[in-house]
Design a protein around this motif. Structure first.
Motif, PDB file in Angstrom:
ATOM      1  N   ASP A  62      53.889 -50.679  17.929  1.00 25.74           N
ATOM      2  CA  ASP A  62      53.017 -50.400  16.672  1.00 25.74           C
ATOM      3  C   ASP A  62      53.663 -49.831  15.900  1.00 25.74           C
ATOM      4  OD1 ASP A  62      50.356 -51.345  17.503  1.00 25.74           O
ATOM      5  OD2 ASP A  62      50.002 -49.844  19.087  1.00 25.74           O
ATOM      6  N   LEU A  63      55.047 -49.236  16.130  1.00 24.76           N
ATOM      7  CA  LEU A  63      55.772 -48.748  15.046  1.00 24.76           C
ATOM      8  C   LEU A  63      56.042 -49.781  14.044  1.00 24.76           C
ATOM      9  CD1 LEU A  63      58.203 -46.525  17.066  1.00 24.76           C
ATOM     10  CD2 LEU A  63      56.519 -45.702  15.760  1.00 24.76           C
ATOM     11  N   GLY A  64      56.185 -50.963  14.268  1.00 23.22           N
ATOM     12  CA  GLY A  64      56.402 -51.817  13.245  1.00 23.22           C
ATOM     13  C   GLY A  64      55.219 -52.686  12.384  1.00 23.22           C
ATOM     14  N   ASN A  65      54.146 -52.154  13.049  1.00 28.80           N
ATOM     15  CA  ASN A  65      52.799 -52.393  12.363  1.00 28.80           C
ATOM     16  C   ASN A  65      51.954 -51.452  11.916  1.00 28.80           C
ATOM     17  OD1 ASN A  65      50.560 -54.285  11.912  1.00 28.80           O
ATOM     18  ND2 ASN A  65      49.786 -54.065  13.911  1.00 28.80           N
ATOM     19  N   PRO A  66      52.246 -50.922  10.712  1.00 27.60           N
ATOM     20  CA  PRO A  66      51.529 -49.911  10.314  1.00 27.60           C
ATOM     21  C   PRO A  66      50.249 -50.221   9.559  1.00 27.60           C
ATOM     22  CG  PRO A  66      53.272 -50.558   8.599  1.00 27.60           C
ATOM     23  CD  PRO A  66      53.560 -51.324   9.877  1.00 27.60           C
ATOM     24  N   THR A  67      49.888 -51.540   9.533  1.00 31.15           N
ATOM     25  CA  THR A  67      48.589 -51.981   8.803  1.00 31.15           C
ATOM     26  C   THR A  67      47.379 -52.028  10.160  1.00 31.15           C
ATOM     27  OG1 THR A  67      49.220 -54.370   9.524  1.00 31.15           O
ATOM     28  CG2 THR A  67      49.797 -53.567   7.516  1.00 31.15           C
ATOM     29  N   ASN A  68      48.000 -51.614  11.237  1.00 30.52           N
ATOM     30  CA  ASN A  68      46.900 -51.553  12.358  1.00 30.52           C
ATOM     31  C   ASN A  68      46.348 -50.316  12.538  1.00 30.52           C
ATOM     32  OD1 ASN A  68      45.516 -51.673  14.568  1.00 30.52           O
ATOM     33  ND2 ASN A  68      47.082 -52.059  16.225  1.00 30.52           N
ATOM     34  N   PRO A  69      45.293 -50.018  11.822  1.00 36.12           N
ATOM     35  CA  PRO A  69      44.592 -48.706  11.735  1.00 36.12           C
ATOM     36  C   PRO A  69      43.965 -48.242  13.294  1.00 36.12           C
ATOM     37  CG  PRO A  69      42.953 -50.380  10.785  1.00 36.12           C
ATOM     38  CD  PRO A  69      44.156 -50.829  11.238  1.00 36.12           C
ATOM     39  N   MET A  70      43.943 -49.135  14.249  1.00 32.35           N
ATOM     40  CA  MET A  70      43.303 -48.774  15.446  1.00 32.35           C
ATOM     41  C   MET A  70      44.431 -48.484  16.455  1.00 32.35           C
ATOM     42  SD  MET A  70      40.208 -48.993  14.767  1.00 32.35           S
ATOM     43  CE  MET A  70      39.484 -48.926  16.349  1.00 32.35           C
ATOM     44  N   ALA A  71      45.682 -48.589  16.145  1.00 30.64           N
ATOM     45  CA  ALA A  71      46.773 -48.214  17.034  1.00 30.64           C
ATOM     46  C   ALA A  71      46.342 -46.876  17.768  1.00 30.64           C
ATOM     47  CB  ALA A  71      48.035 -48.287  16.486  1.00 30.64           C
ATOM     48  N   PRO A  72      46.641 -46.615  18.849  1.00 31.85           N
ATOM     49  CA  PRO A  72      46.425 -45.240  19.472  1.00 31.85           C
ATOM     50  C   PRO A  72      47.536 -44.225  19.242  1.00 31.85           C
ATOM     51  CG  PRO A  72      46.993 -46.746  21.146  1.00 31.85           C
ATOM     52  CD  PRO A  72      46.628 -47.635  19.956  1.00 31.85           C
ATOM     53  N   GLU A  73      47.172 -43.106  18.971  1.00 35.36           N
ATOM     54  CA  GLU A  73      48.145 -42.174  18.474  1.00 35.36           C
ATOM     55  C   GLU A  73      48.342 -41.055  19.533  1.00 35.36           C
ATOM     56  OE1 GLU A  73      48.181 -42.443  13.684  1.00 35.36           O
ATOM     57  OE2 GLU A  73      46.814 -41.015  14.641  1.00 35.36           O
ATOM     58  N   ILE A  74      49.494 -40.481  19.567  1.00 33.91           N
ATOM     59  CA  ILE A  74      49.675 -39.300  20.313  1.00 33.91           C
ATOM     60  C   ILE A  74      50.667 -38.458  19.593  1.00 33.91           C
ATOM     61  CG2 ILE A  74      49.969 -40.564  22.511  1.00 33.91           C
ATOM     62  CD1 ILE A  74      52.777 -40.399  22.148  1.00 33.91           C
ATOM     63  N   ARG A  75      50.366 -37.184  20.015  1.00 34.29           N
ATOM     64  CA  ARG A  75      51.168 -35.903  19.099  1.00 34.29           C
ATOM     65  C   ARG A  75      52.543 -36.169  19.469  1.00 34.29           C
ATOM     66  NH1 ARG A  75      52.466 -30.751  19.894  1.00 34.29           N
ATOM     67  NH2 ARG A  75      52.495 -29.327  18.103  1.00 34.29           N
ATOM     68  N   LYS A  76      53.386 -36.040  18.371  1.00 36.03           N
ATOM     69  CA  LYS A  76      54.765 -36.198  18.631  1.00 36.03           C
ATOM     70  C   LYS A  76      55.532 -34.851  18.983  1.00 36.03           C
ATOM     71  CE  LYS A  76      59.077 -38.071  18.319  1.00 36.03           C
ATOM     72  NZ  LYS A  76      59.336 -39.176  19.112  1.00 36.03           N
ATOM     73  N   ALA A  77      56.150 -34.572  19.989  1.00 40.48           N
ATOM     74  CA  ALA A  77      56.804 -33.287  20.298  1.00 40.48           C
ATOM     75  C   ALA A  77      58.144 -33.136  19.683  1.00 40.48           C
ATOM     76  CB  ALA A  77      56.886 -33.222  21.638  1.00 40.48           C
ATOM     77  N   PHE A  78      58.227 -32.155  18.947  1.00 45.29           N
ATOM     78  CA  PHE A  78      59.571 -31.951  18.258  1.00 45.29           C
ATOM     79  C   PHE A  78      60.311 -31.078  19.160  1.00 45.29           C
ATOM     80  CE2 PHE A  78      56.989 -32.662  14.541  1.00 45.29           C
ATOM     81  CZ  PHE A  78      57.650 -33.089  13.435  1.00 45.29           C
ATOM     82  N   THR A  79      61.639 -31.224  19.068  1.00 38.01           N
ATOM     83  CA  THR A  79      62.387 -30.449  19.944  1.00 38.01           C
ATOM     84  C   THR A  79      63.292 -29.370  19.100  1.00 38.01           C
ATOM     85  OG1 THR A  79      62.765 -32.071  21.356  1.00 38.01           O
ATOM     86  CG2 THR A  79      64.141 -30.587  21.536  1.00 38.01           C
ATOM     87  N   PRO A  80      63.237 -28.269  19.297  1.00 38.34           N
ATOM     88  CA  PRO A  80      64.062 -27.213  18.618  1.00 38.34           C
ATOM     89  C   PRO A  80      65.731 -27.522  18.839  1.00 38.34           C
ATOM     90  CG  PRO A  80      62.803 -26.124  20.081  1.00 38.34           C
ATOM     91  CD  PRO A  80      62.383 -27.459  20.397  1.00 38.34           C
ATOM     92  N   VAL A  81      66.447 -27.636  17.890  1.00 36.65           N
ATOM     93  CA  VAL A  81      68.143 -27.795  18.106  1.00 36.65           C
ATOM     94  C   VAL A  81      68.671 -26.786  17.579  1.00 36.65           C
ATOM     95  CG1 VAL A  81      67.482 -30.256  18.697  1.00 36.65           C
ATOM     96  CG2 VAL A  81      68.269 -29.449  16.438  1.00 36.65           C
ATOM     97  N   LYS A  82      69.983 -26.458  18.020  1.00 33.06           N
ATOM     98  CA  LYS A  82      70.911 -25.498  17.154  1.00 33.06           C
ATOM     99  C   LYS A  82      72.179 -25.897  17.769  1.00 33.06           C
ATOM    100  CE  LYS A  82      70.590 -22.108  21.106  1.00 33.06           C
ATOM    101  NZ  LYS A  82      70.321 -20.896  21.600  1.00 33.06           N
ATOM    102  N   VAL A  83      73.123 -25.266  17.037  1.00 31.97           N
ATOM    103  CA  VAL A  83      74.538 -25.145  17.294  1.00 31.97           C
ATOM    104  C   VAL A  83      74.993 -24.965  18.655  1.00 31.97           C
ATOM    105  CG1 VAL A  83      77.092 -24.628  16.678  1.00 31.97           C
ATOM    106  CG2 VAL A  83      75.433 -25.028  14.784  1.00 31.97           C
ATOM    107  N   PRO A  84      75.567 -25.860  19.581  1.00 31.96           N
ATOM    108  CA  PRO A  84      75.731 -25.456  20.971  1.00 31.96           C
ATOM    109  C   PRO A  84      76.660 -24.105  21.160  1.00 31.96           C
ATOM    110  CG  PRO A  84      76.046 -27.831  20.431  1.00 31.96           C
ATOM    111  CD  PRO A  84      75.983 -27.075  19.223  1.00 31.96           C
ATOM    112  N   GLU A  85      76.563 -23.587  22.111  1.00 36.05           N
ATOM    113  CA  GLU A  85      77.370 -22.393  22.500  1.00 36.05           C
ATOM    114  C   GLU A  85      78.747 -22.786  22.791  1.00 36.05           C
ATOM    115  OE1 GLU A  85      76.441 -19.121  22.879  1.00 36.05           O
ATOM    116  OE2 GLU A  85      74.570 -19.873  21.805  1.00 36.05           O
ATOM    117  N   TYR A  86      79.125 -23.918  23.279  1.00 39.44           N
ATOM    118  CA  TYR A  86      80.622 -24.307  23.290  1.00 39.44           C
ATOM    119  C   TYR A  86      81.404 -24.206  22.157  1.00 39.44           C
ATOM    120  CZ  TYR A  86      78.855 -29.202  22.608  1.00 39.44           C
ATOM    121  OH  TYR A  86      78.317 -30.413  22.070  1.00 39.44           O
ATOM    122  N   PHE A  87      80.822 -24.161  20.969  1.00 39.65           N
ATOM    123  CA  PHE A  87      81.655 -24.045  19.518  1.00 39.65           C
ATOM    124  C   PHE A  87      81.900 -22.529  19.778  1.00 39.65           C
ATOM    125  CE2 PHE A  87      79.606 -28.031  18.584  1.00 39.65           C
ATOM    126  CZ  PHE A  87      80.651 -28.702  18.318  1.00 39.65           C
TER     127      PHE A  87
END
Length: 509
Positions: free
Chosen positions: A435-460
Motif C-alpha cells: 500500500d506504500l505505492g497506492n496512496p489512493t486507497n483510503p482503506m489501507a490499514p495503518e500502524i504507528r511508525k516507530a522512530f528510532t533515536p540516532v546519534k554519532v557513534p561512540e567509536y568516533f
C-alpha cells in the motif's frame, strides 16, 4: 573525464550553519574534530558604515540620495572592510559602535560580500592556506539548498577568489545524518533562535512538500525559560543576589541566564527526569540502644577500653548510615551541587525543565498568547515534524523518513532530548508495504511508525564529548574522504571549471 585525486592532508572541510562555521584541514584514520569554530557574523564600524552609505543611491527630482537602512549593508563594500573573528570579538568587547550581520541567519546566503569575508578568514587566516598554491580541495556544507544561479556564484567564488583545486558542496542535514551512520531520517538541527527540521531519504533531501521546516524556538528560548524557572527559587536567587547586596533586576536575569548555560554545559539536564514525580524521602532514624550498661562491673573487669572502642565503632557506623541515607535522599530528590561564579548552589529537578520549549505545547501557546512569538512558526518539535511529514505525499519517502530522528546543534549536549521526543511523534503509515505505492486507497490499514533515536557513534573518539554538535563536520569529513579519493568523485575540479565555467556545478546538484 577522470577526476584528479588529492592527498588527504590537503582536504579542507567547511561546515556552515546559521550562526556557526566549523572548519579543518587534513583527514586521517581517526577523523579529527574541527580546529576552527567561528561565529558566522561580520561587523562594520559605525563610522565606516556611515561613510559608505553617503554614496548609496542617486538623487532623483532634486531629492537627497537614498541611503541603506541600518539593517542593510552599505553598497560598495569589500570583504576587507568587515571585521571577522577575533577582530570583531575584540571590537565588541571594547564597546565600539558597530553594525553586526549574520549572513546565514535565514539558512541561505544573505550577502555575498559578507560570506566571502567569512570564508576568506577561515581559509587564509585560521587555516593558514596560501591562495597561490592551488593545492587544497574544499568540501562545503550548507544548511539549506540554494538556487542554481546561487550554486554557480558559489563555484565562481571558490575557484576565482579562493583559487581552490576542487570544490564540492553538500546539504548539511544529509552530512549530519551520515555522521550517525544513517541515510534516511529526519534531522532536528537546533540553533540559537531557530530549529531546522529536514527530511532525508537515501542520502538526499526530500524536495517534495516542505524541503525543510523551521520553527522559531532555539537554544536561547530554553536558557530564558530555565532562567525564569530559577527565578522562582528563593534559595537560588538569594545565593546569587544576597539581600544584603542585591543585584539589579537586569543583572540578576543575566546571572540566571549564565547559570542556565552553565548547567547545560555541565551536563546536568535530563528531560526524561523532568516529568517524574520526586519519590518520597526515605531517611531512617538511627535506633537508640535501650539496654543500660553496668559501668561498675565493666570497671571491675578492666574492660573500659573495649567499651570505648566499641562505642566509637558504633558512632562511626551510625555516621556512615546517616551519610548513606542522606545520599539516598539526595538521589531521590535528584539534587546536584554546582559551583557557579564562586557561589555553591544545590539544584533540584527544576533544572530538567530546560527542554520544555521543545516538548511542552502549553509553553508554545503561552508565548503566542502573550505576543512574544509568531503563531505560524512557534510550535513544539512533535508538531513541526508531524506537519513536515504530512506534506510528503509519497508514502515510501514518508515511511523512510520515519526510520530515524537525530537531534544536532546547540542542544545536542542534552543526550536524552531525542529519547524524550520520540514518544511524542505519532505518525501513521500503511501496514502493508504494497500500500506504500497506492496512496489512493483510503482503506489501507495503518500502524504507528516507530522512530528510532540516532546519534554519532561512540567509536568516533574525537567526538565523544561534543554530542552531535559537530555532526555536520564529521559527516562532511566522511564524505570528503570518499569523494576526493575517487576518480569518479562528485566534485568539480579546477580543470573542469576552467573548461565549462560556473554552470558546471549544476551537473553535480
Amino acid at each position: 573525464m577522470v577526476q584528479p585525486q588529492f592527498k588527504e592532508s590537503t582536504i579542507v572541510i567547511i561546515d556552515t550553519g546559521r550562526r556557526t562555521i566549523t572548519a579543518g584541514r587534513g583527514l586521517h584514520e581517526l577523523l579529527p574534530a574541527p580546529t576552527v569554530v567561528l561565529q558566522a557574523r561580520v561587523g562594520l564600524r559605525a563610522s565606516d558604515a556611515s561613510r559608505f552609505r553617503q554614496g548609496d543611491g542617486m538623487a532623483v527630482d532634486g531629492q537627497q540620495p537614498s541611503s541603506s537602512t541600518p539593517n542593510t549593508p552599505p553598497k560598495g563594500l569589500r570583504p576587507s572592510n568587515y571585521l571577522v573573528g577575533q577582530q570583531l570579538d575584540e571590537a565588541l568587547a571594547a564597546g565600539e559602535e558597530l553594525e553586526v550581520w549574520w549572513p546565514f541567519e535565514d539558512g541561505k546566503i544573505g550577502d555575498w560580500v559578507q560570506v566571502e569575508a567569512l570564508w576568506k578568514h577561515v581559509l587564509f587566516h585560521c587555516l593558514h592556506l596560501r591562495r597561490t598554491l592551488n593545492e587544497f580541495p574544499v568540501l562545503l556544507g550548507l544548511p539549506k539548498p540554494l538556487s542554481v544561479p546561487s550554486y554557480e556564484l558559489l563555484a565562481q567564488l571558490f575557484f576565482e577568489r579562493f583559487n581552490v583545486a576542487a570544490f564540492s558542496v553538500n546539504d548539511r542535514p544529509v552530512l549530519q545524518l551520515f555522521a550517525a551512520n544513517q541515510i534516511s531520517g529526519i534531522v532536528v538541527d537546533i540553533d540559537d533562535y531557530n530549529t531546522d527540521l529536514s527530511p532525508v531519504v537515501e542520502g538526499e533531501l526530500v524536495r517534495e512538500g516542505f524541503p525543510s521546516k523551521s520553527i522559531s524556538i532555539g537554544l536561547q528560548d530554553c536558557l530564558s525559560h530555565l532562567a525564569n524557572v530559577f527565578s522562582a527559587n528563593a534559595s537560588i536567587v538569594n545565593a546569587i543576589s544576597p539581600p544584603t547586596n542585591p543585584l539589579s533586576q537586569d543583572a540578576l536575569q543575566a546571572a540566571l541566564l549564565r547559570l542556565a548555560e552553565h548547567v547545560l554545559n555541565e551536563g546536568h539536564v535530563n528531560p526524561l527526569a523532568a516529568s517524574a514525580a520526586p519519590p518520597a524521602a526515605a531517611v531512617a532514624a538511627a535506633e537508640e540502644e535501650d539496654a543500660s550498661t553496668n559501668l561498675a562491673s565493666i570497671l571491675v573487669a578492666g574492660k573500659e577500653k573495649a567499651l570505648i572502642e566499641a562505642s566509637s565503632k558504633k558512632k562511626a557506623a551510625a555516621r556512615g548510615v546517616a551519610e548513606r541515607e542522606k545520599e539516598k535522599e539526595r538521589q531521590a530528590l535528584d539534587l546536584v551541587d554546582v559551583e557557579f561564579e564562586g557561589v555553591k548552589l544545590t539544584l533540584g529537578k527544576e533544572r530538567h525543565r530546560m527542554c520544555e520549549p521543545f516538548l511542552d505545547v502549553e509553553w508554545a501557546k503561552m508565548m503566542t498568547r502573550q505576543g512574544l512569538k509568531d503563531e505560524m512558526t512557534t510550535m513544539v518539535l512533535s508538531e513541526g515534524i508531524n506537519l513536515l511529514l504530512g506534506s510528503i505525499s509519497d508514502l515510501r519517502s514518508r515511511s523512510a523518513v520515519c526510520d530515524a530522528v537525530q537531534v544536532t546543534g546547540k542542544m545536542s549536549r542534552v543526550r536524552t532530548l531525542t529519547t524524550a521526543l520520540v514518544p511524542q511523534l505519532t505518525f501513521f503509515v500503511p501496514r502493508d508495504p504494497i500500500d506504500l505505492g497506492n496512496p489512493t486507497n483510503p482503506m489501507a490499514p495503518e500502524i504507528r511508525k516507530a522512530f528510532t533515536p540516532v546519534k554519532v557513534p561512540e567509536y568516533f573518539a574525537n567526538y565523544r564529548d561534543t554530542g552531535d554538535g559537530f555532526a555536520g563536520f564529521l559527516g562532511a569529513s566522511i564524505v570528503a574522504k570518499l569523494t576526493f579519493n575517487d576518480p569518479t568523485g562528485r566534485f568539480l575540479s579546477k580543470a573542469d571549471y576552467a573548461a565549462k565555467g560556473p554552470s558546471a556545478i549544476s551537473e553535480l546538484m
